[in-house]
Write a protein that holds these residues in place. Structure first.
Motif, PDB file in Angstrom:
ATOM      1  N   PHE A  63      -0.897 -10.448  -2.420  1.00 20.26           N
ATOM      2  CA  PHE A  63       0.890  -9.258  -2.801  1.00 20.26           C
ATOM      3  C   PHE A  63       1.492 -10.667  -2.707  1.00 20.26           C
ATOM      4  O   PHE A  63       2.170 -10.601  -4.059  1.00 20.26           O
ATOM      5  CB  PHE A  63       0.891  -8.981  -1.556  1.00 20.26           C
ATOM      6  N   CYS A  64       1.878 -11.951  -2.431  1.00 25.06           N
ATOM      7  CA  CYS A  64       2.744 -12.722  -2.833  1.00 25.06           C
ATOM      8  C   CYS A  64       3.494 -13.035  -4.190  1.00 25.06           C
ATOM      9  O   CYS A  64       4.171 -13.623  -4.500  1.00 25.06           O
ATOM     10  CB  CYS A  64       2.872 -13.325  -1.514  1.00 25.06           C
ATOM     11  N   GLN A  65       1.304 -13.713  -4.912  1.00 20.50           N
ATOM     12  CA  GLN A  65       1.280 -14.378  -5.746  1.00 20.50           C
ATOM     13  C   GLN A  65       1.783 -13.184  -7.192  1.00 20.50           C
ATOM     14  O   GLN A  65       2.626 -13.607  -7.682  1.00 20.50           O
ATOM     15  CB  GLN A  65       0.294 -14.308  -5.844  1.00 20.50           C
ATOM     16  N   GLN A  66       1.078 -12.029  -6.953  1.00 20.88           N
ATOM     17  CA  GLN A  66       2.114 -10.354  -7.839  1.00 20.88           C
ATOM     18  C   GLN A  66       3.146 -10.557  -7.903  1.00 20.88           C
ATOM     19  O   GLN A  66       3.964 -10.926  -8.422  1.00 20.88           O
ATOM     20  CB  GLN A  66       1.126  -9.785  -7.373  1.00 20.88           C
ATOM     21  N   ILE A  67       3.903 -10.778  -6.593  1.00 18.79           N
ATOM     22  CA  ILE A  67       5.305 -10.644  -6.739  1.00 18.79           C
ATOM     23  C   ILE A  67       6.019 -11.279  -7.489  1.00 18.79           C
ATOM     24  O   ILE A  67       7.079 -11.422  -8.100  1.00 18.79           O
ATOM     25  CB  ILE A  67       5.809  -9.938  -5.035  1.00 18.79           C
ATOM     26  N   LEU A  84      -2.039  -1.584  -9.321  1.00 21.46           N
ATOM     27  CA  LEU A  84      -2.354  -2.974  -9.469  1.00 21.46           C
ATOM     28  C   LEU A  84      -2.264  -3.381  -7.639  1.00 21.46           C
ATOM     29  O   LEU A  84      -3.410  -4.157  -7.493  1.00 21.46           O
ATOM     30  CB  LEU A  84      -1.513  -4.133  -9.461  1.00 21.46           C
ATOM     31  N   ALA A  85      -1.827  -3.063  -6.713  1.00 22.34           N
ATOM     32  CA  ALA A  85      -1.203  -3.611  -5.655  1.00 22.34           C
ATOM     33  C   ALA A  85      -2.784  -2.956  -4.802  1.00 22.34           C
ATOM     34  O   ALA A  85      -3.153  -3.575  -4.132  1.00 22.34           O
ATOM     35  CB  ALA A  85       0.037  -2.899  -5.130  1.00 22.34           C
ATOM     36  N   MET A  86      -3.179  -1.704  -5.150  1.00 25.05           N
ATOM     37  CA  MET A  86      -4.456  -1.635  -4.240  1.00 25.05           C
ATOM     38  C   MET A  86      -5.884  -1.836  -4.540  1.00 25.05           C
ATOM     39  O   MET A  86      -6.364  -1.668  -4.237  1.00 25.05           O
ATOM     40  CB  MET A  86      -4.792   0.200  -4.654  1.00 25.05           C
ATOM     41  N   THR A  87      -5.721  -2.804  -5.778  1.00 24.07           N
ATOM     42  CA  THR A  87      -6.436  -3.034  -6.209  1.00 24.07           C
ATOM     43  C   THR A  87      -6.976  -5.063  -5.459  1.00 24.07           C
ATOM     44  O   THR A  87      -7.896  -5.769  -5.982  1.00 24.07           O
ATOM     45  CB  THR A  87      -7.122  -3.900  -8.042  1.00 24.07           C
ATOM     46  N   LEU A  88      -6.249  -5.638  -4.690  1.00 21.78           N
ATOM     47  CA  LEU A  88      -5.764  -6.448  -3.964  1.00 21.78           C
ATOM     48  C   LEU A  88      -6.113  -6.260  -2.793  1.00 21.78           C
ATOM     49  O   LEU A  88      -6.461  -5.392  -2.226  1.00 21.78           O
ATOM     50  CB  LEU A  88      -4.496  -6.893  -3.938  1.00 21.78           C
ATOM     51  N   PRO A  89      -7.070  -7.806  -2.194  1.00 24.83           N
ATOM     52  CA  PRO A  89      -7.983  -7.304  -0.526  1.00 24.83           C
ATOM     53  C   PRO A  89      -6.807  -6.742   0.717  1.00 24.83           C
ATOM     54  O   PRO A  89      -7.243  -6.106   1.107  1.00 24.83           O
ATOM     55  CB  PRO A  89      -8.647  -8.665  -0.686  1.00 24.83           C
ATOM     56  N   ALA A  90      -5.469  -7.266  -0.011  1.00 25.09           N
ATOM     57  CA  ALA A  90      -4.779  -6.998   0.901  1.00 25.09           C
ATOM     58  C   ALA A  90      -4.651  -5.116   1.208  1.00 25.09           C
ATOM     59  O   ALA A  90      -4.324  -5.048   1.993  1.00 25.09           O
ATOM     60  CB  ALA A  90      -3.549  -7.335   1.381  1.00 25.09           C
ATOM     61  N   ALA A  91      -4.997  -4.850   0.117  1.00 27.81           N
ATOM     62  CA  ALA A  91      -4.978  -3.429   0.393  1.00 27.81           C
ATOM     63  C   ALA A  91      -5.872  -2.639   1.171  1.00 27.81           C
ATOM     64  O   ALA A  91      -5.809  -1.060   1.853  1.00 27.81           O
ATOM     65  CB  ALA A  91      -4.613  -2.416  -1.244  1.00 27.81           C
ATOM     66  N   LYS A  92      -6.869  -3.427   1.302  1.00 22.62           N
ATOM     67  CA  LYS A  92      -8.137  -2.531   1.548  1.00 22.62           C
ATOM     68  C   LYS A  92      -8.426  -2.746   3.109  1.00 22.62           C
ATOM     69  O   LYS A  92      -9.175  -2.483   4.126  1.00 22.62           O
ATOM     70  CB  LYS A  92      -9.595  -3.145   0.659  1.00 22.62           C
ATOM     71  N   PHE A  93      -8.093  -4.148   2.892  1.00 20.20           N
ATOM     72  CA  PHE A  93      -8.154  -4.872   5.421  1.00 20.20           C
ATOM     73  C   PHE A  93      -7.478  -6.334   4.821  1.00 20.20           C
ATOM     74  O   PHE A  93      -7.113  -6.971   4.062  1.00 20.20           O
ATOM     75  CB  PHE A  93      -9.568  -5.465   4.776  1.00 20.20           C
ATOM     76  N   PRO A  94      -6.243  -6.015   5.767  1.00 18.83           N
ATOM     77  CA  PRO A  94      -6.443  -4.985   7.166  1.00 18.83           C
ATOM     78  C   PRO A  94      -6.001  -3.683   6.206  1.00 18.83           C
ATOM     79  O   PRO A  94      -4.852  -2.713   7.185  1.00 18.83           O
ATOM     80  CB  PRO A  94      -5.449  -5.827   8.412  1.00 18.83           C
ATOM     81  N   ARG A  95      -6.284  -3.091   4.697  1.00 22.27           N
ATOM     82  CA  ARG A  95      -4.735  -1.634   4.700  1.00 22.27           C
ATOM     83  C   ARG A  95      -3.527  -1.912   5.042  1.00 22.27           C
ATOM     84  O   ARG A  95      -2.842  -1.329   5.308  1.00 22.27           O
ATOM     85  CB  ARG A  95      -6.000  -0.798   5.690  1.00 22.27           C
ATOM     86  N   LEU A  96      -3.331  -2.886   4.439  1.00 23.22           N
ATOM     87  CA  LEU A  96      -1.507  -2.619   4.660  1.00 23.22           C
ATOM     88  C   LEU A  96      -1.066  -1.661   2.856  1.00 23.22           C
ATOM     89  O   LEU A  96      -1.353  -1.194   2.224  1.00 23.22           O
ATOM     90  CB  LEU A  96      -1.014  -4.318   3.628  1.00 23.22           C
ATOM     91  N   ARG A  97       0.034  -1.011   3.851  1.00 26.38           N
ATOM     92  CA  ARG A  97       0.755   0.175   3.408  1.00 26.38           C
ATOM     93  C   ARG A  97       1.914  -0.174   3.038  1.00 26.38           C
ATOM     94  O   ARG A  97       3.004   0.304   1.783  1.00 26.38           O
ATOM     95  CB  ARG A  97       0.663   1.125   3.896  1.00 26.38           C
ATOM     96  N   SER A  98       2.791  -0.824   3.296  1.00 28.15           N
ATOM     97  CA  SER A  98       4.311  -1.043   2.632  1.00 28.15           C
ATOM     98  C   SER A  98       4.511  -3.042   2.701  1.00 28.15           C
ATOM     99  O   SER A  98       3.351  -3.513   3.346  1.00 28.15           O
ATOM    100  CB  SER A  98       5.010  -0.387   3.553  1.00 28.15           C
ATOM    101  N   TYR A  99       5.321  -3.389   2.337  1.00 27.49           N
ATOM    102  CA  TYR A  99       5.366  -4.896   1.910  1.00 27.49           C
ATOM    103  C   TYR A  99       6.461  -5.330   1.288  1.00 27.49           C
ATOM    104  O   TYR A  99       7.413  -4.684   0.485  1.00 27.49           O
ATOM    105  CB  TYR A  99       4.597  -5.134   0.710  1.00 27.49           C
ATOM    106  N   VAL A 100       7.575  -6.257   1.841  1.00 28.39           N
ATOM    107  CA  VAL A 100       8.556  -7.399   1.190  1.00 28.39           C
ATOM    108  C   VAL A 100       7.939  -8.951   1.526  1.00 28.39           C
ATOM    109  O   VAL A 100       7.424  -9.367   2.558  1.00 28.39           O
ATOM    110  CB  VAL A 100       9.489  -6.821   2.563  1.00 28.39           C
TER     111      VAL A 100
END
Length: 434
Positions: A63-67, A84-100
């Motif tokens: 996520f950080c690099q895409q941001i 795009l975020a949903m294609t990244l590994p962190a959206a699948k595990f550990p299933r991140l749903r909010s991010y800053v």
């Protein structure tokens, strides 16, 4: 059990906890990004096993690099709203749903990594104001970590410079003649280590830096080996400078045991601290019993000389060039040199003057009864082939060596030193020169 955090990492962890609690998210973390990999350096998490410190991720998949690339916003209340975020590994595990996420920038403007907070559930309340708070905490974290970053960079630079030398032929070793002052005849040589000119630093600085990155023993031992390799080509003997910390290593003891003891003079610099004189004397006992001589180098350049001399009972003291150069024109220097010579001779110790460059200084040193000298007046450092020959010694004598000190020669408390004859021939050399 996890690794122990440094003081700086613990301070950063407290900032991360502040961020996590203020934003009401599951985890906050500091990352270092090296262009290829994102390193989770410090983590404060409500679910530690999902976010282990030390974890490494492919930077381009985070996520950080895409941001940072502007492909995702810095504040993401609902990851599911961004394909795009949903294609990244962190959206699948550990299933991140909010991010800053905000960047961490050092004082010189260089990019270090990111300061982030994330949740396992959506958080419609995340706003630009939360990003601002994270930015303030990231700035505080940058101040905390910068000294360590600078130190790592320093270590990396030194290591990268030294390893090709250590893995290659080692430092270049040159030899400078040492002469008997009354006759002007060469009695030995000092081995001087030299490093690439483009480094722009003196050998003592190179060795000091090597020790600061845990390569000092290795570099000193390599220099000692290279100096010892000249013994067959150099008449008289070669002295080898070694620091007290390297001298007490097993590897150094093994090296010294292979050398012809009667042709070696070890030099300990006046500048090198000695933490345990008892251990130092114990380590030196064997080599000195076998005939190896000991010198204290750089005498007069600082405040440790007399302590080294009293507690080590050297066979030779070497007067630092700072009290030798210009001795012919400075009555204070000549008085100081004269006092040191009288002190040394009263204890059966040979005196060598370093940095001799003029005929006037030579004559003054002779008049002060200094035994030996070296410096540009007698010859600059060069290959062994350039050294003048050493005359054959009398039967049973080793050319250029001072009389070895014995336990009885060490002044005892309250004893009055008796004057004694000091052989004029002695020499000094160093594998770790100035």
């Amino acid at each position: 059990m996890g690794r122990t955090r440094s003081d700086a990492e613990q301070q950063v962890a407290e900032l991360l906890r502040t961020a996590k609690e203020a934003l009401g998210l599951s985890v906050a973390f500091l990352t270092r990004m090296d262009g290829q990999t994102q390193h989770l350096e410090v983590v404060d998490s409500s679910i530690p096993f999902l976010f282990p410190e030390g974890a490494k991720l492919r930077q381009e998949t985070t996520f950080c690099q895409q941001i940072l690339d502007g492909r995702l916003p810095a504040v993401i209340p609902d990851v599911r709203a961004h394909p795009l975020a949903m294609t990244l590994p962190a959206a699948k595990f550990p299933r991140l749903r909010s991010y800053v996420s905000v960047p961490v920038t050092l004082s010189d403007g260089s990019f270090y990594g990111t300061f982030c907070a994330a949740g396992l559930t959506t958080d419609k309340g995340l706003t630009v104001r939360d990003k601002a708070l994270l930015g303030v905490l990231a700035s505080a974290a940058a101040v905390i970590i910068e000294p360590g970053v600078v130190e790592r960079g320093r270590r990396d630079d030194i290591t990268a410079r030294l390893l090709p030398v250590l893995d290659g032929a080692g430092p270049t070793v040159l030899l400078q003649p040492i002469v008997d002052l009354p006759t002007g005849r060469r009695v030995g040589a000092e081995a001087l280590s030299r490093f690439p000119a483009e480094w722009g630093m003196t050998p003592d600085v190179v060795f000091e830096q090597a020790h600061s990155v845990d390569l000092g023993h290795r570099l000193e031992l390599q220099a000692l080996e290279l100096a010892a390799a000249h013994l067959d080509a150099v008449g008289g003997y070669v002295a080898m400078n070694v620091s007290p910390q390297t001298l007490v290593t097993r590897e150094c003891a093994e090296l010294l045991a292979r050398l012809p003891a009667s042709r070696v003079l070890l030099e300990l610099s006046e500048h090198d601290p000695v933490d345990d004189y008892g251990t130092l004397r114990e380590v030196l006992a064997g080599p000195r019993a076998a005939g190896m001589r000991l010198a204290i180098d750089d005498v007069g350049a600082g405040f440790s000389s007399l302590r080294h001399i009293v507690l080590c009972a050297p066979d030779v003291i070497k007067l630092d060039r700072s009290i030798v150069d210009g001795v012919s024109a400075d009555p204070v220097l000549s008085t100081l040199v004269g006092a040191l010579v009288e002190f040394a001779h009263g204890n059966g110790t040979t005196v060598v003057a370093e940095g001799v460059e003029t005929a006037e200084d030579v004559e003054t040193l002779r008049g002060l009864h200094v035994d030996l000298a070296q410096g540009w007046f007698f010859g600059r450092p060069g290959p062994a082939a350039q050294l003048a020959p050493v005359e054959a010694p009398a039967p049973g004598d080793a050319p250029g060596l001072p009389t070895q000190r014995t336990a009885s020669a060490v002044p005892q408390p309250g004893a009055v030193p008796q004057p004694g004859a000091v052989p004029p021939a002695a020499v000094s050399g160093a594998a770790r020169p100035r």
